[in-house]
Design a protein around this motif. Sequence first.
Motif, PDB file in Angstrom:
ATOM      1  N   PHE A 132     -31.562  14.723  32.552  1.00  0.00           N
ATOM      2  CA  PHE A 132     -32.837  15.056  32.572  1.00  0.00           C
ATOM      3  C   PHE A 132     -33.776  14.156  31.989  1.00  0.00           C
ATOM      4  CE2 PHE A 132     -36.441  18.147  30.913  1.00  0.00           C
ATOM      5  CZ  PHE A 132     -36.557  18.813  32.037  1.00  0.00           C
ATOM      6  N   ASP A 133     -34.790  13.818  32.590  1.00  0.00           N
ATOM      7  CA  ASP A 133     -35.714  12.806  32.071  1.00  0.00           C
ATOM      8  C   ASP A 133     -36.576  13.238  31.195  1.00  0.00           C
ATOM      9  OD1 ASP A 133     -37.510  13.465  33.785  1.00  0.00           O
ATOM     10  OD2 ASP A 133     -37.744  11.669  35.290  1.00  0.00           O
ATOM     11  N   GLY A 134     -36.903  14.429  30.612  1.00  0.00           N
ATOM     12  CA  GLY A 134     -37.908  14.941  29.942  1.00  0.00           C
ATOM     13  C   GLY A 134     -38.847  15.784  30.944  1.00  0.00           C
ATOM     14  N   LYS A 135     -38.860  15.510  32.210  1.00  0.00           N
ATOM     15  CA  LYS A 135     -39.797  16.292  32.905  1.00  0.00           C
ATOM     16  C   LYS A 135     -39.006  16.717  34.189  1.00  0.00           C
ATOM     17  CE  LYS A 135     -44.397  16.574  34.674  1.00  0.00           C
ATOM     18  NZ  LYS A 135     -45.648  15.608  34.908  1.00  0.00           N
ATOM     19  N   ASN A 136     -38.163  15.889  34.692  1.00  0.00           N
ATOM     20  CA  ASN A 136     -37.613  16.169  36.066  1.00  0.00           C
ATOM     21  C   ASN A 136     -36.253  16.013  36.032  1.00  0.00           C
ATOM     22  OD1 ASN A 136     -40.035  16.351  37.436  1.00  0.00           O
ATOM     23  ND2 ASN A 136     -40.631  14.377  37.045  1.00  0.00           N
ATOM     24  N   LEU A 137     -35.789  16.843  37.244  1.00  0.00           N
ATOM     25  CA  LEU A 137     -33.974  16.813  37.341  1.00  0.00           C
ATOM     26  C   LEU A 137     -33.684  15.486  37.799  1.00  0.00           C
ATOM     27  CD1 LEU A 137     -32.242  19.137  37.514  1.00  0.00           C
ATOM     28  CD2 LEU A 137     -32.568  19.177  40.136  1.00  0.00           C
ATOM     29  N   ARG A 138     -32.810  15.058  37.334  1.00  0.00           N
ATOM     30  CA  ARG A 138     -31.933  13.902  37.558  1.00  0.00           C
ATOM     31  C   ARG A 138     -30.421  14.099  37.831  1.00  0.00           C
ATOM     32  NH1 ARG A 138     -33.131   9.051  33.668  1.00  0.00           N
ATOM     33  NH2 ARG A 138     -31.360   9.853  32.521  1.00  0.00           N
ATOM     34  N   CYS A 139     -29.854  13.632  38.852  1.00  0.00           N
ATOM     35  CA  CYS A 139     -28.364  13.677  39.157  1.00  0.00           C
ATOM     36  C   CYS A 139     -27.731  12.419  38.919  1.00  0.00           C
ATOM     37  CB  CYS A 139     -28.284  14.012  40.860  1.00  0.00           C
ATOM     38  SG  CYS A 139     -29.137  15.761  41.021  1.00  0.00           S
ATOM     39  N   SER A 140     -26.374  12.574  38.345  1.00  0.00           N
ATOM     40  CA  SER A 140     -25.789  11.096  38.259  1.00  0.00           C
ATOM     41  C   SER A 140     -24.873  10.947  39.378  1.00  0.00           C
ATOM     42  CB  SER A 140     -24.792  11.564  36.793  1.00  0.00           C
ATOM     43  OG  SER A 140     -23.983  10.519  36.949  1.00  0.00           O
ATOM     44  N   PRO A 141     -24.989   9.657  39.851  1.00  0.00           N
ATOM     45  CA  PRO A 141     -24.049   9.343  41.128  1.00  0.00           C
ATOM     46  C   PRO A 141     -22.641   9.286  40.719  1.00  0.00           C
ATOM     47  CG  PRO A 141     -25.282   7.246  40.126  1.00  0.00           C
ATOM     48  CD  PRO A 141     -25.665   8.630  39.477  1.00  0.00           C
ATOM     49  N   VAL A 142     -22.251   9.426  39.421  1.00  0.00           N
ATOM     50  CA  VAL A 142     -20.727   9.334  39.211  1.00  0.00           C
ATOM     51  C   VAL A 142     -20.261  10.776  38.880  1.00  0.00           C
ATOM     52  CG1 VAL A 142     -20.945   7.060  38.085  1.00  0.00           C
ATOM     53  CG2 VAL A 142     -21.159   9.337  36.821  1.00  0.00           C
ATOM     54  N   CYS A 143     -20.827  11.852  39.214  1.00  0.00           N
ATOM     55  CA  CYS A 143     -20.322  13.006  39.238  1.00  0.00           C
ATOM     56  C   CYS A 143     -20.014  13.405  40.502  1.00  0.00           C
ATOM     57  CB  CYS A 143     -21.555  14.147  38.528  1.00  0.00           C
ATOM     58  SG  CYS A 143     -20.834  15.582  38.440  1.00  0.00           S
ATOM     59  N   SER A 144     -18.842  14.017  40.430  1.00  0.00           N
ATOM     60  CA  SER A 144     -18.122  14.329  41.715  1.00  0.00           C
ATOM     61  C   SER A 144     -18.195  15.782  41.928  1.00  0.00           C
ATOM     62  CB  SER A 144     -16.890  13.696  42.089  1.00  0.00           C
ATOM     63  OG  SER A 144     -15.895  14.336  40.899  1.00  0.00           O
ATOM     64  N   ILE A 145     -18.392  16.558  40.959  1.00  0.00           N
ATOM     65  CA  ILE A 145     -18.639  18.280  40.989  1.00  0.00           C
ATOM     66  C   ILE A 145     -19.799  18.421  41.768  1.00  0.00           C
ATOM     67  CG2 ILE A 145     -18.506  20.257  39.699  1.00  0.00           C
ATOM     68  CD1 ILE A 145     -17.334  18.379  37.249  1.00  0.00           C
ATOM     69  N   PRO A 146     -19.701  19.168  42.825  1.00  0.00           N
ATOM     70  CA  PRO A 146     -20.919  19.693  43.656  1.00  0.00           C
ATOM     71  C   PRO A 146     -21.568  20.882  43.084  1.00  0.00           C
ATOM     72  CG  PRO A 146     -18.799  20.521  44.690  1.00  0.00           C
ATOM     73  CD  PRO A 146     -18.403  19.603  43.741  1.00  0.00           C
ATOM     74  N   GLU A 147     -22.442  20.649  41.941  1.00  0.00           N
ATOM     75  CA  GLU A 147     -23.152  21.818  41.703  1.00  0.00           C
ATOM     76  C   GLU A 147     -24.623  21.835  42.094  1.00  0.00           C
ATOM     77  OE1 GLU A 147     -21.678  22.377  37.154  1.00  0.00           O
ATOM     78  OE2 GLU A 147     -22.095  20.098  37.536  1.00  0.00           O
ATOM     79  N   TRP A 148     -25.324  22.963  41.999  1.00  0.00           N
ATOM     80  CA  TRP A 148     -26.523  23.373  42.644  1.00  0.00           C
ATOM     81  C   TRP A 148     -27.259  24.134  41.849  1.00  0.00           C
ATOM     82  CZ3 TRP A 148     -28.309  27.636  45.190  1.00  0.00           C
ATOM     83  CH2 TRP A 148     -27.213  28.623  45.258  1.00  0.00           C
ATOM     84  N   CYS A 149     -28.768  24.163  41.997  1.00  0.00           N
ATOM     85  CA  CYS A 149     -29.441  25.384  41.391  1.00  0.00           C
ATOM     86  C   CYS A 149     -30.637  25.662  42.499  1.00  0.00           C
ATOM     87  CB  CYS A 149     -30.028  24.986  40.102  1.00  0.00           C
ATOM     88  SG  CYS A 149     -31.138  23.491  40.107  1.00  0.00           S
ATOM     89  N   TYR A 150     -31.157  26.787  42.182  1.00  0.00           N
ATOM     90  CA  TYR A 150     -32.431  27.259  42.796  1.00  0.00           C
ATOM     91  C   TYR A 150     -33.477  26.535  41.978  1.00  0.00           C
ATOM     92  CZ  TYR A 150     -30.321  30.310  46.186  1.00  0.00           C
ATOM     93  OH  TYR A 150     -29.598  30.898  47.301  1.00  0.00           O
ATOM     94  N   LEU A 151     -34.629  25.825  42.504  1.00  0.00           N
ATOM     95  CA  LEU A 151     -35.673  25.235  41.841  1.00  0.00           C
ATOM     96  C   LEU A 151     -36.482  26.479  41.202  1.00  0.00           C
ATOM     97  CD1 LEU A 151     -35.955  22.192  44.177  1.00  0.00           C
ATOM     98  CD2 LEU A 151     -35.000  22.186  41.872  1.00  0.00           C
ATOM     99  N   ALA A 152     -37.135  25.990  39.950  1.00  0.00           N
ATOM    100  CA  ALA A 152     -38.070  26.778  39.500  1.00  0.00           C
ATOM    101  C   ALA A 152     -39.505  26.655  40.027  1.00  0.00           C
ATOM    102  CB  ALA A 152     -38.253  26.519  37.989  1.00  0.00           C
ATOM    103  N   GLY A 153     -40.138  28.032  40.335  1.00  0.00           N
ATOM    104  CA  GLY A 153     -41.372  27.951  40.994  1.00  0.00           C
ATOM    105  C   GLY A 153     -42.300  29.202  40.450  1.00  0.00           C
ATOM    106  N   ASP A 154     -43.240  29.430  41.273  1.00  0.00           N
ATOM    107  CA  ASP A 154     -44.052  30.466  40.796  1.00  0.00           C
ATOM    108  C   ASP A 154     -44.007  31.719  41.656  1.00  0.00           C
ATOM    109  OD1 ASP A 154     -45.264  29.544  42.831  1.00  0.00           O
ATOM    110  OD2 ASP A 154     -47.361  28.841  42.008  1.00  0.00           O
TER     111      ASP A 154
END
Length: 118
Positions: free
Chosen positions: A62-84
Amino acid sequence: RTTMVRGVILLTILVTLGYACNYSFMRDGARCDDENNCTYGCHEKRCWSECNGICCLTTDCFDGKNLRCSPVCSIPEWCYLAGDHWDGYVQCDFNSQCSKDNKEKFPGDYRCGSTCTA
């Protein structure tokens, strides 16, 4: 000379893998964001993104504001994005609508609205 060529090829492959999305998500037209290394798309009319839950224990996801993904992570995790939307998620019809660059849908933070899970 052959050893040097092999070394250059290996280095090219490692650099490419080090800055790429998790391609296990790259199906059904899902897209890759080269800036944050996250794959994203539209599923059941909701925007989703690749995320790192377990991997965040060892990398900065996490860069303090936005989602960031590590290219070394091999676990396929996901989420629904936050909205209004009434259910807290971002509605969509197409994968392209779920890009972090879509300021209409993501005027603020680009982050998970659900648990990051496999």
